[in-house]
Design a protein around this motif. Structure first.
Motif, PDB file in Angstrom:
ATOM      1  N   PRO A  70     -48.991  -6.614  -2.709  1.00 25.57           N
ATOM      2  CA  PRO A  70     -48.590  -8.027  -2.797  1.00 25.57           C
ATOM      3  C   PRO A  70     -49.472  -8.955  -1.970  1.00 25.57           C
ATOM      4  O   PRO A  70     -49.664 -10.117  -2.328  1.00 25.57           O
ATOM      5  N   GLU A  71     -50.040  -8.463  -0.865  1.00 22.17           N
ATOM      6  CA  GLU A  71     -50.799  -9.341   0.014  1.00 22.17           C
ATOM      7  C   GLU A  71     -52.117  -9.805  -0.604  1.00 22.17           C
ATOM      8  O   GLU A  71     -52.690 -10.807  -0.162  1.00 22.17           O
ATOM      9  N   SER A  72     -52.588  -9.088  -1.638  1.00 17.27           N
ATOM     10  CA  SER A  72     -53.842  -9.506  -2.272  1.00 17.27           C
ATOM     11  C   SER A  72     -53.694 -10.840  -3.004  1.00 17.27           C
ATOM     12  O   SER A  72     -54.688 -11.510  -3.282  1.00 17.27           O
ATOM     13  N   ALA A  73     -52.451 -11.228  -3.315  1.00 16.95           N
ATOM     14  CA  ALA A  73     -52.219 -12.483  -4.034  1.00 16.95           C
ATOM     15  C   ALA A  73     -51.874 -13.639  -3.104  1.00 16.95           C
ATOM     16  O   ALA A  73     -51.655 -14.762  -3.557  1.00 16.95           O
ATOM     17  N   ILE A  74     -51.826 -13.373  -1.801  1.00 21.87           N
ATOM     18  CA  ILE A  74     -51.407 -14.395  -0.845  1.00 21.87           C
ATOM     19  C   ILE A  74     -52.624 -15.102  -0.263  1.00 21.87           C
ATOM     20  O   ILE A  74     -53.550 -14.473   0.248  1.00 21.87           O
ATOM     21  N   ASP A  75     -52.631 -16.410  -0.388  1.00 22.08           N
ATOM     22  CA  ASP A  75     -53.700 -17.207   0.217  1.00 22.08           C
ATOM     23  C   ASP A  75     -53.110 -18.527   0.701  1.00 22.08           C
ATOM     24  O   ASP A  75     -51.894 -18.767   0.614  1.00 22.08           O
ATOM     25  N   GLY A  76     -53.955 -19.393   1.217  1.00 25.40           N
ATOM     26  CA  GLY A  76     -53.492 -20.654   1.775  1.00 25.40           C
ATOM     27  C   GLY A  76     -52.769 -21.525   0.771  1.00 25.40           C
ATOM     28  O   GLY A  76     -51.781 -22.189   1.099  1.00 25.40           O
ATOM     29  N   GLU A  77     -53.266 -21.551  -0.458  1.00 26.42           N
ATOM     30  CA  GLU A  77     -52.636 -22.383  -1.477  1.00 26.42           C
ATOM     31  C   GLU A  77     -51.204 -21.938  -1.749  1.00 26.42           C
ATOM     32  O   GLU A  77     -50.280 -22.773  -1.825  1.00 26.42           O
ATOM     33  N   LEU A  78     -51.005 -20.629  -1.890  1.00 26.07           N
ATOM     34  CA  LEU A  78     -49.665 -20.114  -2.160  1.00 26.07           C
ATOM     35  C   LEU A  78     -48.741 -20.371  -0.976  1.00 26.07           C
ATOM     36  O   LEU A  78     -47.582 -20.781  -1.144  1.00 26.07           O
ATOM     37  N   ILE A  79     -49.236 -20.130   0.230  1.00 26.07           N
ATOM     38  CA  ILE A  79     -48.419 -20.344   1.428  1.00 26.07           C
ATOM     39  C   ILE A  79     -48.008 -21.811   1.538  1.00 26.07           C
ATOM     40  O   ILE A  79     -46.829 -22.123   1.790  1.00 26.07           O
ATOM     41  N   ASP A  80     -48.924 -22.716   1.313  1.00 27.21           N
ATOM     42  CA  ASP A  80     -48.594 -24.142   1.373  1.00 27.21           C
ATOM     43  C   ASP A  80     -47.564 -24.518   0.308  1.00 27.21           C
ATOM     44  O   ASP A  80     -46.646 -25.314   0.561  1.00 27.21           O
ATOM     45  N   TRP A  81     -47.707 -23.946  -0.876  1.00 28.41           N
ATOM     46  CA  TRP A  81     -46.789 -24.258  -1.968  1.00 28.41           C
ATOM     47  C   TRP A  81     -45.378 -23.755  -1.645  1.00 28.41           C
ATOM     48  O   TRP A  81     -44.388 -24.470  -1.877  1.00 28.41           O
ATOM     49  N   LEU A  82     -45.270 -22.552  -1.102  1.00 28.08           N
ATOM     50  CA  LEU A  82     -43.962 -22.001  -0.745  1.00 28.08           C
ATOM     51  C   LEU A  82     -43.317 -22.812   0.379  1.00 28.08           C
ATOM     52  O   LEU A  82     -42.108 -23.088   0.355  1.00 28.08           O
ATOM     53  N   ARG A  83     -44.112 -23.199   1.348  1.00 20.10           N
ATOM     54  CA  ARG A  83     -43.571 -24.020   2.439  1.00 20.10           C
ATOM     55  C   ARG A  83     -43.082 -25.371   1.923  1.00 20.10           C
ATOM     56  O   ARG A  83     -42.047 -25.879   2.383  1.00 20.10           O
ATOM     57  N   ALA A  84     -43.806 -25.931   0.961  1.00 17.75           N
ATOM     58  CA  ALA A  84     -43.383 -27.206   0.380  1.00 17.75           C
ATOM     59  C   ALA A  84     -42.062 -27.053  -0.357  1.00 17.75           C
ATOM     60  O   ALA A  84     -41.193 -27.934  -0.292  1.00 17.75           O
ATOM     61  N   ARG A  85     -41.899 -25.943  -1.074  1.00 14.19           N
ATOM     62  CA  ARG A  85     -40.643 -25.715  -1.792  1.00 14.19           C
ATOM     63  C   ARG A  85     -39.482 -25.593  -0.794  1.00 14.19           C
ATOM     64  O   ARG A  85     -38.387 -26.116  -1.026  1.00 14.19           O
ATOM     65  N   ALA A  86     -39.723 -24.879   0.301  1.00 11.54           N
ATOM     66  CA  ALA A  86     -38.685 -24.735   1.318  1.00 11.54           C
ATOM     67  C   ALA A  86     -38.333 -26.084   1.932  1.00 11.54           C
ATOM     68  O   ALA A  86     -37.156 -26.394   2.171  1.00 11.54           O
ATOM     69  N   TYR A  87     -39.336 -26.903   2.179  1.00  5.73           N
ATOM     70  CA  TYR A  87     -39.116 -28.229   2.761  1.00  5.73           C
ATOM     71  C   TYR A  87     -38.276 -29.094   1.828  1.00  5.73           C
ATOM     72  O   TYR A  87     -37.460 -29.909   2.277  1.00  5.73           O
ATOM     73  N   GLU A  88     -38.460 -28.909   0.518  1.00  7.02           N
ATOM     74  CA  GLU A  88     -37.700 -29.677  -0.472  1.00  7.02           C
ATOM     75  C   GLU A  88     -36.255 -29.185  -0.603  1.00  7.02           C
ATOM     76  O   GLU A  88     -35.458 -29.808  -1.299  1.00  7.02           O
ATOM     77  N   GLY A  89     -35.928 -28.078   0.029  1.00  3.87           N
ATOM     78  CA  GLY A  89     -34.573 -27.562  -0.032  1.00  3.87           C
ATOM     79  C   GLY A  89     -34.359 -26.451  -1.040  1.00  3.87           C
ATOM     80  O   GLY A  89     -33.230 -26.014  -1.253  1.00  3.87           O
TER      81      GLY A  89
END
Length: 322
Positions: free
Chosen positions: A88-107
């Motif tokens: 799974p870690e091969s698909a993780i990069d800055g773009e994905l991390i930022d997108w997930l954090r944004a979703r969490a911030y939105e609730g």
């Protein structure tokens, strides 16, 4: 997968498919929802399939699934499951991390299926939270993310997120969602349609421990471990093995010097001991997951076997971690 129901129907759930995701886990998550829609006659649930770039995603079995949107075009949803499997870690990069954090911030309530929690943990969204994932990855995940409380359970659902071990565990998690949203009756109808023997509780474990090597004894103990939540009678156990209960009794006496009844009870209590020590599940949930009809009967059996009550062991485990 939120504990609080959506204000409107259908309730939308997003599924982010990472490359080499587990097809069986994804289908196991959505099929109960599809069946619930059909039985109820209303669209209770709707799912959105998302990929990184909106292009089709190749699963771990080599099959390709079409996505309905990308990270940049996906609709806002109240809940989102990250689906992964091998590496799974091969698909993780800055773009994905930022997108997930944004979703969490939105609730958005975020969850992981199979190894999807790797992405959530890499984004720092699981610190001090309890999650589960496929048993093969538990040791590595625990080392990689020491601030996450990872347990070997079938699934975990809290106000803050959800996770499941993958495979058929996704069925149990979706059945739990249906039950909480729309009642036991609908969940049972969906379970019957799936020919799923019973909905496992979150505290159920993912796999059987090591067992003795004598073939018939091994089969007997495997059956016991497969029916910890709804214990078989010794006669039913013998019938499943195709032998008489007297022969079963002699088998255990010869190889273990203990009766099958006592062996069965000990394995249920051993599992309870692990759950009390390593997971945050309530004593009532643990008693049901280990085949006891009430917390009081569980407490009596546990005290007789271990010399302390479940509550005392739980307090000791908490003190040891402090």
């Amino acid at each position: 997968m939120r504990l609080q129901p959506s204000d409107t129907l259908p309730e939308r759930i997003g599924f982010l498919l990472l490359p080499r995701f587990a097809m069986v886990a994804f289908f196991s998550a959505i099929e109960p929802l599809r069946i619930a829609n059909r039985i109820d006659g209303r669209p209770l649930f709707r799912w959105d399939v998302i990929s990184r770039d909106g292009e089709p995603v190749v699963a771990s079995n080599g099959m390709t699934l079409i996505a309905s949107g990308s990270l940049h075009t996906a609709p806002q949803v109240p809940s989102l499951a990250v689906c992964a499997s091998f590496d799974p870690e091969s698909a993780i990069d800055g773009e994905l991390i930022d997108w997930l954090r944004a979703r969490a911030y939105e609730g958005c309530v975020l969850g992981g299926i199979d190894t999807g929690c790797y992405a959530l943990a890499a984004a720092g969204l699981l610190d001090d939270k309890t999650v589960t994932l496929h048993w093969e990855c538990l040791a590595d995940f625990s080392t990689r993310f020491p601030r996450v409380d990872v347990v070997e359970s079938i699934y975990e659902v809290t106000d803050e997120g959800f996770s499941c071990a993958g495979g058929s565990a996704a069925i149990d998690m979706s059945l739990d969602l249906i039950r909480r949203r729309h009642g036991d009756a609908l969940a049972k109808q969906v379970r019957d349609q799936l020919i799923h023997e019973q909905g496992r509780r979150p505290a159920s474990r993912q796999r059987n421990p090591a067992i003795p090597q004598e073939p018939m004894l091994q089969r007997a103990i495997t059956l016991m471990d497969d029916h910890l939540e709804s214990p078989l009678s010794i006669r039913a156990l013998a019938n499943e093995l195709g032998i008489t209960w007297r022969r079963l009794d002699r088998l255990f006496a010869r190889h273990l010097a203990i009766s099958p009844q006592k062996t069965y009870l000990a394995r249920r209590l051993d599992h309870a001991y692990w759950l009390l020590s390593e997971t945050p599940h309530s004593i009532m949930d643990i008693s049901l997951a280990c085949g006891f009809a009430s917390a009081s009967s569980f407490s009596r059996a546990f005290r007789h076997h271990y010399g302390s009550t479940p509550s005392q062991l739980r307090q000791q485990a908490v003190s040891n971690r402090a």
